[in-house]
Design a protein around this motif. Structure first.
Motif, PDB file in Angstrom:
ATOM      1  N   VAL A  51      -1.656  10.667   3.580  1.00 40.59           N
ATOM      2  CA  VAL A  51      -0.904  11.517   2.677  1.00 40.59           C
ATOM      3  C   VAL A  51      -0.485  12.919   3.094  1.00 40.59           C
ATOM      4  CG1 VAL A  51      -1.392  12.539   0.434  1.00 40.59           C
ATOM      5  CG2 VAL A  51      -2.271  10.231   0.826  1.00 40.59           C
ATOM      6  N   ALA A  78       1.254   7.641   5.034  1.00 44.18           N
ATOM      7  CA  ALA A  78       0.987   7.029   3.725  1.00 44.18           C
ATOM      8  C   ALA A  78       2.431   6.811   2.778  1.00 44.18           C
ATOM      9  CB  ALA A  78      -0.306   7.397   3.111  1.00 44.18           C
ATOM     10  N   GLY A  79       3.339   7.058   3.306  1.00 40.94           N
ATOM     11  CA  GLY A  79       4.383   7.144   2.569  1.00 40.94           C
ATOM     12  C   GLY A  79       5.706   7.655   3.152  1.00 40.94           C
ATOM     13  N   ASP A 101      -2.366   2.614   3.951  1.00 44.80           N
ATOM     14  CA  ASP A 101      -2.152   2.119   2.773  1.00 44.80           C
ATOM     15  C   ASP A 101      -3.323   2.911   1.727  1.00 44.80           C
ATOM     16  OD1 ASP A 101      -4.439   1.156   3.267  1.00 44.80           O
ATOM     17  OD2 ASP A 101      -4.410  -0.754   2.617  1.00 44.80           O
ATOM     18  N   GLU A 102      -3.275   4.172   1.887  1.00 45.61           N
ATOM     19  CA  GLU A 102      -4.537   5.241   1.180  1.00 45.61           C
ATOM     20  C   GLU A 102      -3.783   5.437   0.014  1.00 45.61           C
ATOM     21  OE1 GLU A 102      -4.305   8.827   3.355  1.00 45.61           O
ATOM     22  OE2 GLU A 102      -4.517   7.820   5.016  1.00 45.61           O
ATOM     23  N   GLN A 103      -2.577   5.102  -0.265  1.00 43.86           N
ATOM     24  CA  GLN A 103      -1.803   5.223  -1.767  1.00 43.86           C
ATOM     25  C   GLN A 103      -1.315   3.738  -2.133  1.00 43.86           C
ATOM     26  OE1 GLN A 103      -0.621   9.476  -2.815  1.00 43.86           O
ATOM     27  NE2 GLN A 103       0.777   8.560  -0.872  1.00 43.86           N
TER      28      GLN A 103
END
Length: 487
Positions: A51, A78-79, A101-103
């Motif tokens: 993140v 994560a994005g 894939d933290e979020q």
């Protein structure tokens, strides 16, 4: 010696503004070679969370200019980070970008800013990007049909160099670039189960020095692709693909290069459509997004909405693009110095007609592909499959200075096509290693006319004798090959 010492001191004092104080500085650093932004100064670190690293990379991209990631290590993201005009990202040796894939799962690691509004970005360079998928795969999210881990949509003057990608799974492509001008891709190694490089419509491109170990297409040239695999239609033209190797994977479908054409018609009351079909209506192109069940729908209400989707007569229409074109083809492309080790048909010129995609609407204008040139193509495996399989209209193929084993040119007849136009095929200075009887051309298309010429041929196989299979068409031959030799 005194002069060299002065240079060394000067470099130490100018590499980063925080060198003397020991504190990071988010201003642009300077070297003897110009200015750059250190991504670490924004918190982009191997020790950072996905993140935080995504936010840090975005902050660096927003500054623009040249952004450097120099510290070796694995950087989680994560994005999506959005890159804009006049921006370069340089990753040093040992720098790896890993999806996290933290979020939750996400699609793109990097996407150009203009993609969201279909506004061109200019002058972008990625150097040394090494991507590990880490099983974080989401085929689509921000833009319907755009599926690259690294993706660009509406871009001019894009350069990608020393790119690596490993761990592709079955949903996403490594690189996906659509609606572009002036694209250079050099020095790539891509491994995994899905497409390596996936190109939609564009002009002027070069792909050089690639190694591909992909279960699906290594390089997909697909300006008329599935509705879920490109966000726009158009021609893909004026390109060179050179010095590339296709290495077998334990899972194989697709081709080294799949070359897909499409054509569609104007909407009219009562037109029958199914998933993937396109129509031109009110200055726009609309496509059907339906269940994968081959169901045929009758359209009585004209789609005219300006964006998004709408359900009319139980048909889920997607406003695909603002345009009135009726065909999407590949033309003026050269493949050269290609080394083929996989056991599959390496070059496929095709239109889809299945539950996933419907490329050609019966009665539409013919989407004629070519000319295409294949130079110094070397079949290394004992691959008893066609070199080129063709089921779209194609005007001409040229094969030069190539080494063939038990490989041929194959013409198929795709659903919805009535009659194909003539195709001209030439073989120049090619080596034929097959032993015994060898088929040069196989035709499975009713009424097809093929004109073939071979010159400067070298026959190395014992008792070599070439033939053609006309099927229900006509093949006219001028050849220096045994079995086909003409005066």
């Amino acid at each position: 010696m005194k002069y060299l010492l002065l240079i060394a001191v000067n470099l130490l004092l100018t590499v980063t503004p925080g060198f003397v104080t020991g504190q990071p500085d988010k201003s642009t650093a300077k070297t003897a070679y110009g200015a750059f932004t250190n991504a670490a100064d924004f918190g982009f670190l191997p020790t950072g969370t996905g993140v935080n690293n995504t936010k840090a990379l975005q902050a660096a991209f927003d500054k623009g200019g040249t952004i450097v990631v120099s510290r070796p290590g694995t950087y989680k993201v994560a994005g999506t980070a959005f890159i804009g005009d006049n921006t370069s990202l340089i990753c040093g040796n040992g720098v790896v970008i890993e999806k996290s894939d933290e979020q939750g799962r996400f699609t793109h690691i990097i996407l150009n800013k203009g993609a969201l509004t279909r506004t061109y970005n200019h002058n972008i360079t990625l150097t040394g990007l090494d991507v590990r998928v880490n099983n974080v795969d989401l085929p689509m999210s921000l833009i319907y049909g755009l599926r690259g881990h690294v993706a660009f949509f509406y871009v001019k003057d894009l350069k990608i160099e020393r790119f690596r990608c490993s761990g592709l799974v079955n949903g996403q492509f490594a690189l996906h670039i659509c609606t572009f001008e002036d694209l250079l891709i050099n020095d790539v190694i891509i491994k995994g189960k899905k497409d390596g490089i996936h190109l939609g419509p564009g002009k002027r491109f070069r792909i050089s020095n690639g190694v591909f170990q992909t279960g699906d297409d290594a390089i997909a040239l697909v300006p008329g692709d599935w509705v879920s695999a490109n966000p726009e239609f158009g021609n893909l033209e004026d390109g060179v693909i050179e010095n590339c190797s296709d290495i077998p994977d334990d899972y194989l479908e697709g081709a080294f290069s799949k070359i897909v054409a499409s054509a569609w018609v104007d909407w009219k009351p009562g037109i029958e459509v199914k998933h993937g079909d396109a129509v031109v209506s009110n200055g726009r192109i609309y496509r059907v997004v339906a269940q994968l069940d081959n169901r045929v729908y009758k359209s009585r209400t004209q789609p005219t909405f300006e964006k998004g989707t709408a359900v009319l007569d139980s048909i889920n229409w997607l406003m695909f693009q603002t345009d009135t074109i009726h065909t999407a083809v590949v033309k003026n492309v050269v493949f050269r110095d290609i080394f083929l080790k996989s056991v599959r048909v390496p070059f496929q010129l095709m239109s889809y007609s299945n539950k996933w995609a419907h490329s050609y609407y019966k009665g539409a204008r013919l989407p004629i592909q070519g000319p295409l040139s294949f130079e110094n193509i070397t079949m290394i495996s004992d691959n008893k499959k066609a070199l080129v399989s063709i089921s779209t209209p194609c005007n001409s193929l040229t094969i030069r200075n190539s080494v063939l084993q038990n490989n041929w040119i194959e013409f198929q007849h795709a659903a919805d096509y009535d009659l194909y136009p003539k195709t001209y095929v030439s073989f120049t200075n090619c080596q034929f290693n097959s032993t015994g009887e060898y088929t040069l051309i196989r035709n499975r298309s009713k009424g097809k006319e093929v004109y073939v010429k071979t010159v400067g041929s070298l026959e190395t196989g014992q008792n070599f004798s070439a033939k053609v299979e006309e099927g229900q068409g006509t093949i006219r031959v001028e050849s220096d090959l045994t079995g086909l030799r003409t005066k």
